[in-house]
Scaffold this motif. Structure first.
Motif, short mmCIF file in Angstrom:
data_model
loop_
_atom_site.label_atom_id
_atom_site.label_comp_id
_atom_site.label_asym_id
_atom_site.label_seq_id
_atom_site.Cartn_x
_atom_site.Cartn_y
_atom_site.Cartn_z
N ILE A 85 0.82 -1.17 0.07
CA ILE A 85 -0.20 0.08 0.19
C ILE A 85 1.06 1.32 0.02
O ILE A 85 1.70 1.26 0.70
CB ILE A 85 -0.92 -0.12 1.33
CG1 ILE A 85 -2.03 -1.15 1.16
CG2 ILE A 85 -1.65 1.36 1.50
CD1 ILE A 85 -2.73 -1.21 2.24
N ARG A 86 0.71 2.17 -0.84
CA ARG A 86 1.30 3.55 -0.94
C ARG A 86 0.61 4.48 -0.56
O ARG A 86 1.07 5.52 0.06
CB ARG A 86 1.86 3.64 -2.53
CG ARG A 86 2.78 2.37 -3.19
CD ARG A 86 3.53 2.68 -4.16
NE ARG A 86 4.60 1.99 -4.79
CZ ARG A 86 4.41 0.63 -5.01
NH1 ARG A 86 3.12 0.28 -5.36
NH2 ARG A 86 5.56 0.03 -5.42
N ALA A 87 -0.69 4.49 -0.62
CA ALA A 87 -1.39 5.80 -0.12
C ALA A 87 -2.51 5.23 0.54
O ALA A 87 -2.89 3.90 0.39
CB ALA A 87 -1.96 6.46 -1.47
N ALA A 88 -3.02 6.20 1.23
CA ALA A 88 -4.29 5.70 2.01
C ALA A 88 -5.48 4.95 1.24
O ALA A 88 -6.25 4.20 1.57
CB ALA A 88 -4.81 6.73 3.00
N THR A 89 -5.61 5.59 0.19
CA THR A 89 -6.75 5.60 -0.83
C THR A 89 -6.44 3.99 -1.42
O THR A 89 -7.51 3.42 -1.92
CB THR A 89 -6.87 6.49 -1.89
OG1 THR A 89 -5.59 6.68 -2.34
CG2 THR A 89 -7.35 7.80 -1.31
N ASP A 90 -5.29 3.49 -1.48
CA ASP A 90 -5.16 2.02 -1.87
C ASP A 90 -5.80 1.00 -0.97
O ASP A 90 -6.10 -0.21 -1.54
CB ASP A 90 -3.68 1.69 -2.00
CG ASP A 90 -2.72 2.43 -2.92
OD1 ASP A 90 -3.39 2.94 -3.73
OD2 ASP A 90 -1.45 2.57 -2.86
N ASN A 115 -5.40 -4.46 -0.38
CA ASN A 115 -4.90 -3.44 -1.58
C ASN A 115 -5.95 -3.37 -2.64
O ASN A 115 -5.99 -4.29 -3.35
CB ASN A 115 -3.70 -3.92 -1.95
CG ASN A 115 -3.01 -2.70 -2.86
OD1 ASN A 115 -3.78 -2.02 -3.61
ND2 ASN A 115 -1.80 -2.73 -2.62
N THR B 86 -9.66 4.47 6.01
CA THR B 86 -8.30 4.32 5.55
C THR B 86 -7.41 4.03 6.69
O THR B 86 -7.56 4.81 7.55
CB THR B 86 -7.91 5.05 4.61
OG1 THR B 86 -8.25 6.41 5.21
CG2 THR B 86 -8.42 4.89 3.21
N SER B 88 -3.73 4.47 8.83
CA SER B 88 -3.08 5.66 8.99
C SER B 88 -1.59 4.98 8.71
O SER B 88 -1.23 4.52 9.94
CB SER B 88 -3.17 6.69 9.80
OG SER B 88 -3.44 5.93 11.00
#
Lengths: 145, 90
Positions: A85-90, A115, B86, B88
């Protein structure tokens, strides 16, 4: 065996792009590594995480955002890396619902993090796990039967 | 299993980066201090056992209205709003 026939039919209908891979399985179900996420609009926000090879077995899951807006599991950097996971939205977070005698609770200690891009998932133990309940009642929330 | 004897305030080093210190003993209780890099999850065994039991209790065999279920792709196009669920990243 009827169950197997159902599973075979189900498998044919499931596209590869919808298969959720859990390389480590779920705690207690370590050998089950492939799941499919199914939903019935009438039961939203609850969804059905079904074992790919056993259409008859699965778990009721719910995105915590729809039942507990303040839920903020702190996922370890190791898990983030494992999931790529690279960004929270992933990330898609799903929590497992247990129904006992008509009463539903949700497990906040072991969220399943997916993911969204790779569909690789893991049941994570958040760093701040001590803040969360294993059996958070959903009594106040309208639960689809 | 490796068994080591330690006195209070003595350490064990694992993999050159994880330090386990005996902080205090009190009857049957041993208080341990653990220093580990952030990428090493440290949890009580009970957490794993609890989640395992919870998963087993949550296993559902047979699904009512199974015929109405449709694939829900958890990809970016999913209608589920991920905004507040999501994690953190540490």
């Amino acid at each position: 065996m009827k169950t197997v026939e159902i599973a075979e039919q189900e498998r044919l209908q499931v596209k590869q792009e919808n298969i959720i891979q859990m390389p480590l399985g779920l705690l207690g179900f370590e050998r089950i590594k492939k799941f499919v996420l199914l939903a019935n609009p009438e039961e939203a926000p609850f969804m059905w995480l079904q074992m790919l090879d056993n259409a008859n077995q699965g778990f009721v899951v719910v995105p915590p955002s729809s039942v507990l807006p303040n839920y903020a599991p702190d996922i370890s950097s190791q898990d983030i890396e494992f999931l790529g996971i690279r960004a929270a939205t992933d990330a898609l977070v799903l929590n497992i619902v247990t129904v006992r005698g008509g009463e539903a609770t949700v497990n906040l200690k072991g969220p399943i993090v997916v993911n969204r891009n790779t569909l690789v998932a893991k049941q994570c133990i958040p760093v701040n796990v001590a803040n969360f309940s294993l059996q958070q009642p959903l009594a106040a929330i309208p639960v689809a039967a | 299993m490796l068994v080591l004897s330690r006195k209070v305030n003595e350490n064990i080093v694992i993999d050159g980066r994880i330090i386990v210190k005996v902080v205090r003993t009190e009857g049957n209780f041993v208080k341990l201090g653990i220093e580990a890099p952030p990428d090493v999850p440290v949890h009580r065994q009970e957490i794993y056992d609890e989640i395992q039991k919870s998963n087993q209790a949550a296993l559902t065999v047979g699904r009512p209205n199974a015929g109405q279920l449709r694939p829900a792709k958890p990809g970016p196009s999913t209608p589920v709003d991920p905004a507040s669920s999501t994690p953190s990243p540490k």
